[in-house]
Design a protein around this motif. Structure first.
Motif, mmCIF file in Angstrom:
data_model
loop_
_atom_site.group_PDB
_atom_site.id
_atom_site.type_symbol
_atom_site.label_atom_id
_atom_site.label_comp_id
_atom_site.label_asym_id
_atom_site.label_seq_id
_atom_site.Cartn_x
_atom_site.Cartn_y
_atom_site.Cartn_z
ATOM 1 N N GLY A 31 0.797 -1.221 0.000
ATOM 2 C CA GLY A 31 0.000 0.000 0.000
ATOM 3 C C GLY A 31 0.830 1.271 0.000
ATOM 4 N N TYR A 32 0.282 2.315 0.604
ATOM 5 C CA TYR A 32 0.905 3.644 0.615
ATOM 6 C C TYR A 32 2.065 3.657 1.613
ATOM 7 C CZ TYR A 32 1.197 8.755 0.525
ATOM 8 O OH TYR A 32 1.623 10.048 0.368
ATOM 9 N N GLY A 63 -0.313 -2.343 6.571
ATOM 10 C CA GLY A 63 -0.248 -2.582 7.998
ATOM 11 C C GLY A 63 -1.409 -1.991 8.759
ATOM 12 N N GLU A 64 -1.963 -0.896 8.222
ATOM 13 C CA GLU A 64 -3.024 -0.184 8.934
ATOM 14 C C GLU A 64 -3.712 0.785 7.978
ATOM 15 O OE1 GLU A 64 -3.443 2.197 13.201
ATOM 16 O OE2 GLU A 64 -1.528 2.268 12.111
ATOM 17 N N LEU A 80 -8.852 -1.235 -1.931
ATOM 18 C CA LEU A 80 -8.196 -2.253 -2.749
ATOM 19 C C LEU A 80 -7.436 -3.294 -1.937
ATOM 20 C CD1 LEU A 80 -6.796 0.045 -5.593
ATOM 21 C CD2 LEU A 80 -9.001 -1.134 -5.482
ATOM 22 N N VAL A 81 -7.535 -3.199 -0.618
ATOM 23 C CA VAL A 81 -6.856 -4.186 0.229
ATOM 24 C C VAL A 81 -7.725 -4.492 1.441
ATOM 25 C CG1 VAL A 81 -5.552 -2.403 1.483
ATOM 26 C CG2 VAL A 81 -4.715 -4.753 1.443
ATOM 27 N N VAL A 138 -5.110 -9.748 5.069
ATOM 28 C CA VAL A 138 -3.685 -9.542 5.344
ATOM 29 C C VAL A 138 -3.281 -10.268 6.623
ATOM 30 C CG1 VAL A 138 -1.902 -7.829 5.865
ATOM 31 C CG2 VAL A 138 -3.630 -7.329 4.127
ATOM 32 N N LYS A 139 -4.138 -10.227 7.620
ATOM 33 C CA LYS A 139 -3.839 -10.880 8.895
ATOM 34 C C LYS A 139 -3.651 -12.382 8.724
ATOM 35 C CE LYS A 139 -6.257 -7.476 11.776
ATOM 36 N NZ LYS A 139 -7.424 -7.252 12.674
ATOM 37 N N LYS A 140 -4.309 -12.961 7.727
ATOM 38 C CA LYS A 140 -4.205 -14.396 7.492
ATOM 39 C C LYS A 140 -2.823 -14.807 6.995
ATOM 40 C CE LYS A 140 -9.130 -14.902 6.410
ATOM 41 N NZ LYS A 140 -10.131 -15.260 5.374
ATOM 42 N N LEU A 141 -2.038 -13.827 6.543
ATOM 43 C CA LEU A 141 -0.675 -14.137 6.106
ATOM 44 C C LEU A 141 0.194 -14.571 7.286
ATOM 45 C CD1 LEU A 141 -0.064 -11.109 3.686
ATOM 46 C CD2 LEU A 141 -0.649 -13.462 3.046
#
Length: 300
Positions: free
Chosen positions: A155-156, A219-220, A271-272, A277-280
């Protein structure tokens, strides 16, 4: 894989450095492709155990030499706003060299806006179009290379919000004014570039799980007012938010890629999926943690 040795391209950049550090921690050997082996950033990589290889993507022979003994590649490129064929030309040569060298896996780092199916139309007249669309073209080359791969789309970057990059993206931030072309309700999917290394290393370590996949992450997610609040708290100085008018943004974004990037980032959070993501299973850095880690660069 018979052994764990990876070529990290652009190893002294923020992403390359992070990938190098995380791979070394995971027990990999790293061939770091660097432009100048005597540069302080390159020497810092050597100090932590990377093997330095002088070269760059524009010099295919140097890439071929750096690939000797490698079974994996981290592909990361700087965009060119002037040469639309640069990224695809150099990536194509690197992928060809990697295949001939017997590379068994490629992790390609690109950009989150490519998740938007309408991105090409949105960027039709934007100065930053090459920085996004050319990476999409390289993704196609990676997929067609015949080498097993994974694509990561961060992301950004949080680094845009502190020095030295903030002096370009938000030139008045050091004086306590967050002048921006974001909209009042913009939410950003923030990522610490160091975490890109953590994600890449996790993918390299579990290639069967990630092969052929595109991994989007942040991340957030924070709104602009919350971002400014965090900057104010960590800096111990009140920051004022000032939004450009549509007319000001149109004028500035025509020639300033940082401002054009701000307009492109409106809606980026959609878009995310943070829950995905946490499942990674990879712990990622919050914006507050990032600012505390780089406190000396906040509002500079």
């Amino acid at each position: 894989m018979s052994h764990k040795t990876a070529l990290v391209i652009r190893a002294t950049g923020s992403q390359g450095k992070a990938v190098t550090e995380h791979l070394l921690k995971a027990g990999w050997a790293v061939h770091a492709l660097v432009r100048d082996p005597e540069d302080a950033r390159a020497l810092a990589l050597k100090k932590i155990g990377a093997s330095l290889h002088k070269g760059e993507l524009s010099d295919k022979s140097s890439v071929e030499a750096a690939l000797v003994g490698c079974t994996a590649v981290f592909l990361n490129q700087m965009p060119s706003l002037t040469d639309r064929s640069a990224e695809t030309r150099e990536a194509g040569a690197a992928l060809d060299a990697a295949k001939k060298a017997g590379a068994e896996f490629v992790v390609h780092s690109t950009t989150l806006p490519l998740n938007d199916p309408n991105i090409k139309e949105k960027l039709e007249k934007s100065i930053v179009a090459p920085a996004i669309l050319d990476k999409g073209d390289v993704e196609k080359l990676v997929k067609a290379s015949g080498i097993p791969f994974a694509i990561i789309r961060p992301g950004y970057f949080m680094t845009n919000l502190i020095g030295p990059l903030s002096s370009y993206a938000f030139p008045d931030l050091a004086s306590g004014k967050f002048l921006t072309s974001f909209e009042t309700d913009t939410v950003l999917p923030l990522v610490d570039t160091y975490d890109i290394g953590a994600i890449a290393a996790a993918v390299f370590e579990d290639q069967p799980r990630y092969a052929g996949k595109t991994i989007s992450f942040a991340g957030e997610k924070l709104g602009i007012q919350d971002i400014v609040k965090e900057l104010s708290i960590v800096a111990g100085k009140e920051v004022e938010v000032v939004f450009r008018t549509e007319e000001e943004t149109a004028k500035e974004s025509a020639t300033n890629p940082f401002i054009a990037g701000q307009t492109l980032s409106i809606g980026l959070h959609k878009l995310v999926d943070i829950e995905e993501v946490k499942k990674l299973g990879v712990p990622l850095t919050s914006f507050r943690q990032f600012l505390e880690k780089h406190k000396d660069a906040v509002l500079t």
